[in-house]
Design a protein around this motif. Structure first.
Motif: not given
Length: 433
Positions: A344-350, A358-367
């Motif tokens: 997900s792509v997050r922006h700071l408060d308007k 800010t890039m956030i993982a929405k799930e667990d990632f494997e290599i």
């Protein structure tokens, strides 16, 4: 002698046969393919409507049933940015080149947990949504980072070139933003380069974010060319490494949907673009431009910038790579699409800056697992999502969600098609009640 057509073939049989016939008869429309299909399979009852739906779903004919000559041929082109130092942002991901069609992407370099911050990133250039642009133009938001600056503070700094006679509305939330703005602002400053004003006004009136972004990007490249070679090379590699699909190529994709390009606006935008950066209308404006661009523009940059077809490719490049809120980001631009994104792509408060993401993982990632965002509205149905992707030369999305929805659609549609075929049988006097 009549033919006994009493077999209604299953969907996979019809699809395979229709596709093979179409590929062997590229210039033929639906009616011809339907006729060839029946000739090759004398016992089949298959309606022309069923054949049309199959060929349309595979992108082999346009919505009006006429042959498609561009589908699966036109697609965005890609190039790796060899100078990109990902470690400036993160050690968790790396660039991977997949193939000539898919191009590049980002994959996990280590195991990543759901909710982890992958990286934070400031834009290479910012062409914000028009609400924010209007605040910038009213001196109520920082012209670089877009932070709101309505409250008076001694930290706030106006454009140093602004005077009563030649005003500029650019205002910055602090000294650092003003210094950073020198990478882009001078050529878009109404005081220093008034020739840019009509171009920016045209982009605003048309709400043409890609044109605004291209003006920002062009300004950055031209200004970088006035600095040392290392500065220019870094910015040049960023822009050259962006995925690209020109406006003419995109027009071919849109024509598949019955839409025609607005070439008159393209030409008008190009005229204003040249006036802004190369050929101002008046000697006074020309003098101001030469005060900024004192060094000769490199020939490769001139071709990349000031030729009409290059301009159209630039517009397409901006549209293809801009983040939803109008930022162009070095690392974010590497992310590929899925209708079930895992990032997900997050922006700071308007109320503060919208430019840093800010890039956030929405799930667990494997290599080795690919990081994916969505290019479409994930709430849309399968047909609308694929239509949106096809506008930019992307083939049908094959993510798990799309494959499952396509299967359900084919199964439900198959029942309707079989009913149509039974009607055809009855009309021909060959069916039984």
């Amino acid at each position: 002698m009549s033919t006994n057509r009493n077999v209604i073939p299953v969907e996979d049989e019809v699809r395979k046969a229709a596709i093979e016939l179409k590929k062997s008869n590229l210039a033929s429309g639906v009616a011809k393919i339907h006729s060839l299909l029946l000739d090759a399979n004398p016992s089949w009852t298959v309606s022309e409507k069923r054949v049309r739906k199959i060929l349309q779903s595979e992108g082999l004919v346009r919505s009006d049933g006429t042959p498609s000559s561009t589908t699966n041929i036109i697609h965005p082109s890609f190039r790796l940015n060899q100078s990109l130092d990902i470690h400036k942002w993160t050690s968790k991901v790396e660039v991977k080149y997949f193939d000539a069609i898919k191009g590049k992407g980002l994959v996990a370099k280590e195991n990543i947990a759901k909710g982890d911050v992958l990286w934070k990133e400031d834009p290479f250039i910012l062409a914000p949504e028009w609400e924010m642009y209007d605040l910038q133009h009213a001196s109520e938001a920082c012209s670089l980072c877009s932070s709101l600056i309505r409250d008076h503070s001694p930290l706030h700094i106006s454009c140093e070139a602004s005077t009563t006679a030649t005003p500029c509305t650019a205002r910055y939330c602090n000294r650092l933003c003003r210094l950073q703005a020198e990478k882009v602002h001078p050529l878009l400053c109404s005081a220093r380069n008034p020739a840019s004003v009509p171009l920016l006004a045209f982009a605003r009136d048309a709400q043409w974010m890609a044109l605004h972004a291209l003006a920002q990007c062009t300004s950055r490249l031209l200004l970088a060319s006035q600095q040392d070679a290392a500065t220019f090379d870094l910015d040049w590699e960023v822009v050259q490494g962006l995925a690209e699909l020109g406006m003419e190529e995109r027009a071919q994709c849109l024509r598949e949907q019955g839409l025609e390009p607005d070439r008159e606006n393209w030409r008008r935008a190009f005229e204003l673009y040249l006036q802004a950066f190369k050929e101002p209308r008046t000697p006074a404006e020309q003098t101001k431009l030469t005060r900024i661009l004192k060094k000769p523009i490199p020939e490769e940059l001139q071709k990349f910038t000031f030729e009409y077809q290059a301009f159209l490719r630039g517009l397409g490049r901006m549209s293809l790579n801009l983040e939803a809120h109008g930022g162009l980001y070095r690392l974010h631009s590497h992310l590929n699409h899925s209708c079930t994104p895992n990032v997900s792509v997050r922006h700071l408060d308007k109320r503060t800056s919208l430019s840093r993401i800010t890039m956030i993982a929405k799930e667990d990632f494997e290599i080795g697992q690919e990081l994916l965002i969505t290019y479409t509205n994930p709430q849309s149905n399968l047909r609308d999502r694929r239509r949106r992707l096809s506008e930019w030369g992307f083939g049908p999305c094959q993510c798990e969600r799309c494959v499952a929805e396509e299967k359900d659609w084919k199964e439900s549609d198959s029942n309707t098609q079989e009913a149509d075929d039974l009607v055809d049988q009855l009309k021909a006097g060959l069916g039984v009640l």
